[in-house]
Scaffold this motif. Structure first.
Motif, mmCIF file in Angstrom:
data_model
loop_
_atom_site.group_PDB
_atom_site.id
_atom_site.type_symbol
_atom_site.label_atom_id
_atom_site.label_comp_id
_atom_site.label_asym_id
_atom_site.label_seq_id
_atom_site.Cartn_x
_atom_site.Cartn_y
_atom_site.Cartn_z
ATOM 1 N N ALA A 58 0.812 -1.216 0.000
ATOM 2 C CA ALA A 58 0.000 0.000 0.000
ATOM 3 C C ALA A 58 0.848 1.270 0.000
ATOM 4 O O ALA A 58 0.302 2.362 -0.023
ATOM 5 N N GLY A 59 2.153 1.135 0.047
ATOM 6 C CA GLY A 59 3.012 2.315 0.029
ATOM 7 C C GLY A 59 2.933 3.106 1.317
ATOM 8 O O GLY A 59 2.861 2.535 2.408
ATOM 9 N N GLU A 60 2.922 4.428 1.189
ATOM 10 C CA GLU A 60 2.893 5.315 2.360
ATOM 11 C C GLU A 60 1.457 5.492 2.859
ATOM 12 O O GLU A 60 0.562 5.819 2.084
ATOM 13 N N LEU A 61 1.280 5.294 4.154
ATOM 14 C CA LEU A 61 0.009 5.561 4.819
ATOM 15 C C LEU A 61 0.315 6.613 5.879
ATOM 16 O O LEU A 61 1.078 6.357 6.806
ATOM 17 N N ALA A 62 -0.265 7.790 5.718
ATOM 18 C CA ALA A 62 0.083 8.904 6.604
ATOM 19 C C ALA A 62 -1.151 9.450 7.287
ATOM 20 O O ALA A 62 -2.263 9.363 6.766
ATOM 21 N N GLY A 63 -0.940 10.005 8.462
ATOM 22 C CA GLY A 63 -2.025 10.641 9.197
ATOM 23 C C GLY A 63 -1.670 10.828 10.657
ATOM 24 O O GLY A 63 -0.548 10.540 11.087
ATOM 25 N N ARG A 64 -2.665 11.302 11.403
ATOM 26 C CA ARG A 64 -2.483 11.512 12.842
ATOM 27 C C ARG A 64 -2.616 10.170 13.552
ATOM 28 O O ARG A 64 -3.571 9.436 13.343
ATOM 29 N N LEU A 65 -1.635 9.864 14.378
ATOM 30 C CA LEU A 65 -1.623 8.607 15.128
ATOM 31 C C LEU A 65 -2.621 8.714 16.278
ATOM 32 O O LEU A 65 -2.455 9.521 17.182
ATOM 33 N N VAL A 66 -3.680 7.907 16.209
ATOM 34 C CA VAL A 66 -4.757 7.962 17.194
ATOM 35 C C VAL A 66 -4.576 6.928 18.294
ATOM 36 O O VAL A 66 -4.736 7.218 19.476
ATOM 37 N N ASP A 67 -4.226 5.704 17.902
ATOM 38 C CA ASP A 67 -4.130 4.629 18.884
ATOM 39 C C ASP A 67 -3.192 3.555 18.358
ATOM 40 O O ASP A 67 -2.953 3.466 17.154
ATOM 41 N N VAL A 68 -2.685 2.758 19.288
ATOM 42 C CA VAL A 68 -1.789 1.664 18.933
ATOM 43 C C VAL A 68 -2.224 0.437 19.720
ATOM 44 O O VAL A 68 -2.372 0.495 20.941
ATOM 45 N N GLY A 69 -2.440 -0.660 19.017
ATOM 46 C CA GLY A 69 -2.774 -1.920 19.671
ATOM 47 C C GLY A 69 -1.574 -2.836 19.652
ATOM 48 O O GLY A 69 -0.465 -2.432 19.284
ATOM 49 N N VAL A 83 -7.829 4.713 9.395
ATOM 50 C CA VAL A 83 -7.030 3.705 8.712
ATOM 51 C C VAL A 83 -6.440 2.795 9.787
ATOM 52 O O VAL A 83 -5.598 3.217 10.568
ATOM 53 N N LEU A 84 -6.920 1.567 9.822
ATOM 54 C CA LEU A 84 -6.422 0.564 10.758
ATOM 55 C C LEU A 84 -5.324 -0.210 10.034
ATOM 56 O O LEU A 84 -5.600 -0.934 9.078
ATOM 57 N N VAL A 85 -4.083 -0.020 10.459
ATOM 58 C CA VAL A 85 -2.924 -0.579 9.760
ATOM 59 C C VAL A 85 -2.382 -1.768 10.543
ATOM 60 O O VAL A 85 -2.140 -1.677 11.748
ATOM 61 N N ALA A 86 -2.171 -2.877 9.849
ATOM 62 C CA ALA A 86 -1.566 -4.065 10.465
ATOM 63 C C ALA A 86 -0.080 -3.774 10.677
ATOM 64 O O ALA A 86 0.642 -3.476 9.729
ATOM 65 N N CYS A 131 -10.216 -2.544 1.839
ATOM 66 C CA CYS A 131 -9.291 -3.496 2.447
ATOM 67 C C CYS A 131 -8.056 -3.531 1.548
ATOM 68 O O CYS A 131 -8.118 -4.015 0.422
ATOM 69 N N LEU A 132 -6.932 -2.982 2.036
ATOM 70 C CA LEU A 132 -5.694 -2.911 1.272
ATOM 71 C C LEU A 132 -4.860 -4.153 1.580
ATOM 72 O O LEU A 132 -4.627 -4.462 2.751
ATOM 73 N N LEU A 133 -4.447 -4.845 0.537
ATOM 74 C CA LEU A 133 -3.746 -6.117 0.697
ATOM 75 C C LEU A 133 -2.257 -6.006 0.359
ATOM 76 O O LEU A 133 -1.847 -5.098 -0.374
ATOM 77 N N VAL A 134 -1.471 -6.939 0.881
ATOM 78 C CA VAL A 134 -0.021 -6.918 0.673
ATOM 79 C C VAL A 134 0.377 -7.059 -0.789
ATOM 80 O O VAL A 134 1.466 -6.636 -1.176
ATOM 81 N N ALA A 172 -12.812 -14.318 1.301
ATOM 82 C CA ALA A 172 -12.123 -14.595 2.562
ATOM 83 C C ALA A 172 -10.688 -14.115 2.389
ATOM 84 O O ALA A 172 -10.040 -14.425 1.389
ATOM 85 N N VAL A 173 -10.201 -13.331 3.365
ATOM 86 C CA VAL A 173 -8.863 -12.756 3.288
ATOM 87 C C VAL A 173 -8.095 -13.143 4.552
ATOM 88 O O VAL A 173 -8.538 -12.820 5.663
ATOM 89 N N PRO A 174 -6.956 -13.815 4.414
ATOM 90 C CA PRO A 174 -6.151 -14.111 5.602
ATOM 91 C C PRO A 174 -5.714 -12.806 6.271
ATOM 92 O O PRO A 174 -5.362 -11.841 5.585
ATOM 93 N N LEU A 175 -5.743 -12.765 7.589
ATOM 94 C CA LEU A 175 -5.327 -11.556 8.304
ATOM 95 C C LEU A 175 -3.900 -11.163 7.959
ATOM 96 O O LEU A 175 -3.576 -9.977 7.891
ATOM 97 N N ASP A 176 -3.045 -12.145 7.689
ATOM 98 C CA ASP A 176 -1.656 -11.863 7.321
ATOM 99 C C ASP A 176 -1.535 -11.141 5.986
ATOM 100 O O ASP A 176 -0.491 -10.568 5.686
ATOM 101 N N ALA A 177 -2.564 -11.188 5.153
ATOM 102 C CA ALA A 177 -2.525 -10.547 3.844
ATOM 103 C C ALA A 177 -3.021 -9.104 3.890
ATOM 104 O O ALA A 177 -2.949 -8.386 2.901
ATOM 105 N N ILE A 178 -3.499 -8.658 5.047
ATOM 106 C CA ILE A 178 -4.062 -7.310 5.175
ATOM 107 C C ILE A 178 -2.983 -6.308 5.557
ATOM 108 O O ILE A 178 -2.244 -6.506 6.516
ATOM 109 N N VAL A 179 -2.934 -5.224 4.796
ATOM 110 C CA VAL A 179 -2.077 -4.083 5.146
ATOM 111 C C VAL A 179 -2.888 -3.124 5.994
ATOM 112 O O VAL A 179 -2.440 -2.685 7.051
ATOM 113 N N ALA A 180 -4.090 -2.781 5.521
ATOM 114 C CA ALA A 180 -4.904 -1.799 6.233
ATOM 115 C C ALA A 180 -6.371 -1.952 5.881
ATOM 116 O O ALA A 180 -6.725 -2.454 4.811
ATOM 117 N N LEU A 181 -7.197 -1.508 6.800
ATOM 118 C CA LEU A 181 -8.638 -1.390 6.583
ATOM 119 C C LEU A 181 -8.940 0.101 6.724
ATOM 120 O O LEU A 181 -8.728 0.683 7.786
#
Length: 189
Positions: A58-69, A83-86, A131-134, A172-181
């Motif tokens: 997905a390249g660069e994903l930029a923005g204000r950092l709201v939370d970290v899990g 943007v929820l980033v894996a 849903c942005l994929l790897v 169906a998308v494996p969680l490991d294949a997700i970059v961001a939602l």
């Protein structure tokens, strides 16, 4: 007189050696402490700041950092979309402050809020998202359900609500294949 000078020299040398050893111990302790810091802790210290995440697919994903899990980062991008980033898809981070969150600051509840549980919240909200994929693919639709290691996206035009007639397919998308939602609508507030 010579003995006094000799002892003074020896005392000075001993003091220098002790100071050098102490500095070495401090540096060693600091390196060991830095070695325990996780990327999530480093990110948590920059909450509220603008950051840029380089990611696979997905390249660069930029923005204000709201939370970290434990394995995700939540940004609000410049279009005010969430943007929820894996974290596993992140290859580099820029814009961090010098602050680092305390390693043990995440409690039991925080450690349980992994990407899977965050995706379940999106499924409950029925939010239209991308849903942005790897591999660079982007799926548009709504998260229908989340399994142990995958989620299902009901694909439909992003500008239409999820209705049976609008759904063109379910993937169906494996969680490991997700970059961001990424939500399609700006965040409230």
């Amino acid at each position: 007189m010579r003995w006094e000078q000799l002892f003074a020299d020896l005392e000075g040398q001993l003091a220098e050696q002790e100071a050098a050893a102490e500095q070495g111990d401090e540096a060693s302790r600091a390196r060991a402490e830095h070695g325990r810091v996780r990327l999530a802790d480093r990110l948590r210290g920059s909450a509220g700041q603008d950051v840029s995440l380089s990611s696979r697919g997905a390249g660069e994903l930029a923005g204000r950092l709201v939370d970290v899990g434990v394995d995700w980062v939540l940004l609000v991008d410049h279009q005010r979309r969430e943007v929820l980033v894996a974290l596993g898809a992140v290859s580099a981070v820029s814009g961090l402050t010098t602050a680092t969150a305390v390693t043990d600051a995440a409690g039991v509840v925080d450690r349980a809020l992994d990407l899977r549980r965050a995706a379940r919240a999106l499924a409950r909200d029925r939010a239209a998202l991308h849903c942005l994929l790897v591999d660079g693919a982007v799926l548009a639709g709504t998260v229908d359900r989340v399994g142990a290691d995958f989620l299902e996206v009901a694909e439909h035009p992003i500008d239409q609500p999820r209705r049976r007639g609008a759904v063109t397919g379910v993937r169906a998308v494996p969680l490991d294949a997700i970059v961001a939602l990424r939500t399609s609508e700006p965040a409230a507030g």
